[in-house]
Design a protein around this motif. Sequence first.
Motif, short mmCIF file in Angstrom:
data_model
loop_
_atom_site.label_atom_id
_atom_site.label_comp_id
_atom_site.label_asym_id
_atom_site.label_seq_id
_atom_site.Cartn_x
_atom_site.Cartn_y
_atom_site.Cartn_z
N GLN A 40 0.88 -1.26 0.04
CA GLN A 40 0.01 -0.02 -0.02
C GLN A 40 0.85 1.34 -0.05
O GLN A 40 1.84 1.25 0.75
CB GLN A 40 -0.98 0.08 1.24
N VAL B 289 3.17 2.24 -1.86
CA VAL B 289 4.13 2.10 -2.68
C VAL B 289 3.93 1.36 -3.99
O VAL B 289 4.54 2.06 -5.11
CB VAL B 289 5.12 1.02 -1.95
N GLU C 274 -1.92 -2.70 -4.88
CA GLU C 274 -2.29 -2.23 -3.56
C GLU C 274 -3.75 -2.82 -3.42
O GLU C 274 -4.62 -2.83 -4.33
CB GLU C 274 -2.13 -0.92 -3.43
N TYR C 275 -4.37 -3.01 -2.08
CA TYR C 275 -5.56 -3.62 -2.31
C TYR C 275 -6.79 -2.43 -2.39
O TYR C 275 -6.60 -1.33 -2.05
CB TYR C 275 -6.05 -4.23 -0.70
N GLN D 166 -6.07 -6.65 -6.19
CA GLN D 166 -6.27 -7.39 -4.91
C GLN D 166 -7.22 -6.65 -4.19
O GLN D 166 -7.46 -5.43 -4.24
CB GLN D 166 -4.67 -7.01 -4.12
N ASN E 247 -7.02 -10.53 -0.10
CA ASN E 247 -6.06 -10.06 1.03
C ASN E 247 -6.82 -10.88 2.03
O ASN E 247 -7.73 -10.53 2.67
CB ASN E 247 -6.15 -8.64 1.09
N LYS F 147 -3.61 -14.39 -1.20
CA LYS F 147 -2.67 -13.97 -0.42
C LYS F 147 -3.03 -13.97 1.05
O LYS F 147 -3.87 -13.08 1.55
CB LYS F 147 -2.01 -12.39 -0.80
N HIS G 57 2.44 -15.60 3.18
CA HIS G 57 3.54 -15.02 3.85
C HIS G 57 3.61 -15.86 5.34
O HIS G 57 2.49 -15.96 5.96
CB HIS G 57 2.84 -13.39 4.43
N GLY H 218 8.01 -13.76 2.60
CA GLY H 218 8.59 -13.02 3.66
C GLY H 218 10.04 -13.16 3.78
O GLY H 218 10.65 -14.17 3.59
N MET I 268 7.46 -14.46 -3.76
CA MET I 268 6.98 -12.75 -3.75
C MET I 268 7.77 -12.20 -3.04
O MET I 268 8.13 -12.30 -1.89
CB MET I 268 5.44 -13.01 -3.33
N ARG J 164 9.38 -5.80 0.67
CA ARG J 164 10.57 -4.75 1.10
C ARG J 164 11.72 -4.80 0.28
O ARG J 164 12.47 -3.68 -0.04
CB ARG J 164 10.59 -4.70 2.40
N CYS K 288 6.88 -1.62 8.18
CA CYS K 288 5.64 -2.22 7.79
C CYS K 288 4.61 -1.27 7.48
O CYS K 288 5.09 -0.10 6.90
CB CYS K 288 4.99 -2.62 9.18
N THR L 94 3.31 3.50 6.52
CA THR L 94 3.95 4.72 5.83
C THR L 94 3.15 5.98 6.06
O THR L 94 1.99 6.04 6.11
CB THR L 94 3.89 4.41 4.22
C1 LIG Z 1 4.58 -0.56 2.88
C2 LIG Z 1 3.82 -2.05 3.01
C3 LIG Z 1 2.73 -2.05 2.55
C4 LIG Z 1 1.77 -3.38 2.06
N1 LIG Z 1 0.63 -3.51 1.68
C5 LIG Z 1 0.02 -4.60 1.41
C6 LIG Z 1 -1.11 -4.65 0.70
O1 LIG Z 1 -1.88 -3.55 0.27
N2 LIG Z 1 -1.65 -6.25 0.42
C7 LIG Z 1 -0.97 -7.09 1.09
O2 LIG Z 1 -1.46 -8.22 0.70
N3 LIG Z 1 0.23 -7.01 1.60
C8 LIG Z 1 0.71 -5.83 2.02
N4 LIG Z 1 2.11 -5.69 2.46
C9 LIG Z 1 2.71 -6.85 3.00
C10 LIG Z 1 3.37 -7.48 1.74
O3 LIG Z 1 2.87 -7.56 0.69
C11 LIG Z 1 4.27 -8.85 2.16
O4 LIG Z 1 3.36 -9.70 2.67
C12 LIG Z 1 5.34 -8.36 3.45
O5 LIG Z 1 6.00 -7.08 3.38
C13 LIG Z 1 6.36 -9.47 3.55
O6 LIG Z 1 6.96 -9.68 2.62
P1 LIG Z 1 8.69 -9.05 2.41
O7 LIG Z 1 9.36 -9.62 3.52
O8 LIG Z 1 9.35 -9.47 0.95
O9 LIG Z 1 8.54 -7.59 2.68
C14 LIG Z 1 2.56 -4.34 2.81
C15 LIG Z 1 3.77 -4.40 3.25
C16 LIG Z 1 4.62 -3.12 3.22
C17 LIG Z 1 6.02 -3.39 3.99
#
Ligand SMILES: Cc1cc2nc3c(=O)[nH]c(=O)nc-3n(C[C@H](O)[C@H](O)[C@H](O)COP(=O)(O)O)c2cc1C
Length: 354
Positions: free
Chosen positions: A24, A26, A47-48, A77, A104, A146, A175, A207, A228, A231, A345, A348
């Motif tokens: 979200q 980003v 983003e959702y 999503q 989601n 997801k 995740h 993750g 997937m 960050r 997380c 933001t």
């Molecule tokens: C800033 C931010 C926004 C996120 N927004 C969403 C989202 O809109 N939908 C979703 O399913 N997960 C969202 N997530 C979770 C990520 O999709 C992902 O599952 C999580 O960051 C773990 O993966 P990573 O370790 O590769 O970052 C968000 C994570 C972050 C850091």
Amino acid sequence: MPESATLPPPLYPGLKLTALAPMQDVTDWRFMRIIADYGSPDYFFTEYFRVYANSSVDKNILRSITENSTGCPVFAQMIGESIPDLVRIAKDLNQYPVAGIDLNMGCPAPKIYRKNVGGGLLRDPEKIHRILGSLRESIDGLLTVKMRIGFEDTANFEHILDLINLHKIDLLSLHGRTVKEKYHSAVHYDLIAHATQQVNCPVLANGNVTSATTAGIVLENTGAAGVMIGRAAIRNPWIFKQIRESFSGKPVSKVTLAEVRDYIERLRLTPIAPTLPEKMRANYMKKYLNFIGQSVDGAGAFLREMRLAQSESDILGICDRYLLTFPDREFALEPYPGVVARPNCETTPELVAN
Ligand SMILES: Cc1cc2nc3c(=O)[nH]c(=O)nc-3n(C[C@H](O)[C@H](O)[C@H](O)COP(=O)(O)O)c2cc1C
């Protein structure tokens, strides 16, 4: 019941799948474009879209579908719990060139899960059963999920995996943390491995996949169909290209600090940035630099200075100093140990979308 379609093929047949995780504020169309230019993942996720009574499709998020210039499929999503509204919005979204509809079931933000949506749904398998059943029955095309491995614990995990099979979900992005574990705990890759054995669809392991090396280890340990990445792709947009190089047995491309400075400039020049007031422009840059800075210097000095800066021009000055004094120096492939993004997380700063 509509037939489910087949998943879009990977960019490079024979290699494991890669996807940019939805994030979200980003992963809008501008960011997807930048990521694609550095080496696209196979799949993108929006983003959702928030779904509730009388909600309509968010026009800004929709742009990542209607203005998708990445050449790669984008899954739309949704987050919500009202079944008629989820079906209504899924049908609306299916009017656009989406690769599929994604639900989601993982968002850990309390203001979200308290409404029994996102990660909150994991407490209620019966509700998941009804939602997935209704979506599967009423929409054409791919239906993907997801999710996390549970809410407080993994008591419902098996049951939910059975539902993934029952409703013929086409792709599961998993995740490997519970909702309560948020973003910081160790990732339970063993449970992702278990899911890959249990479900009939491909699983994307999610993750803490931080580099081509960790992608290889995670895939080996989980047997997943792909990874997937969230960050780490903000920190290092070359990651998908590097993963493909590594999986094809080629040396992984190095990235110089000067190239990272160019990436930062691209982020700065995204159309949204110049329209923001000064304070917000600074916060906009900090949102990305928070992650990029993890690989700039081992002492975390860049991050400390960057966080104290008040204006965009101060921030850019700091970037120049750290990245262009020794421009040929390598950008670290992994985050430096102990150099953490804060917050890392979904907290933001609120941004005004244009
Ligand atoms: C800033 C931010 C926004 C996120 N927004 C969403 C989202 O809109 N939908 C979703 O399913 N997960 C969202 N997530 C979770 C990520 O999709 C992902 O599952 C999580 O960051 C773990 O993966 P990573 O370790 O590769 O970052 C968000 C994570 C972050 C850091």
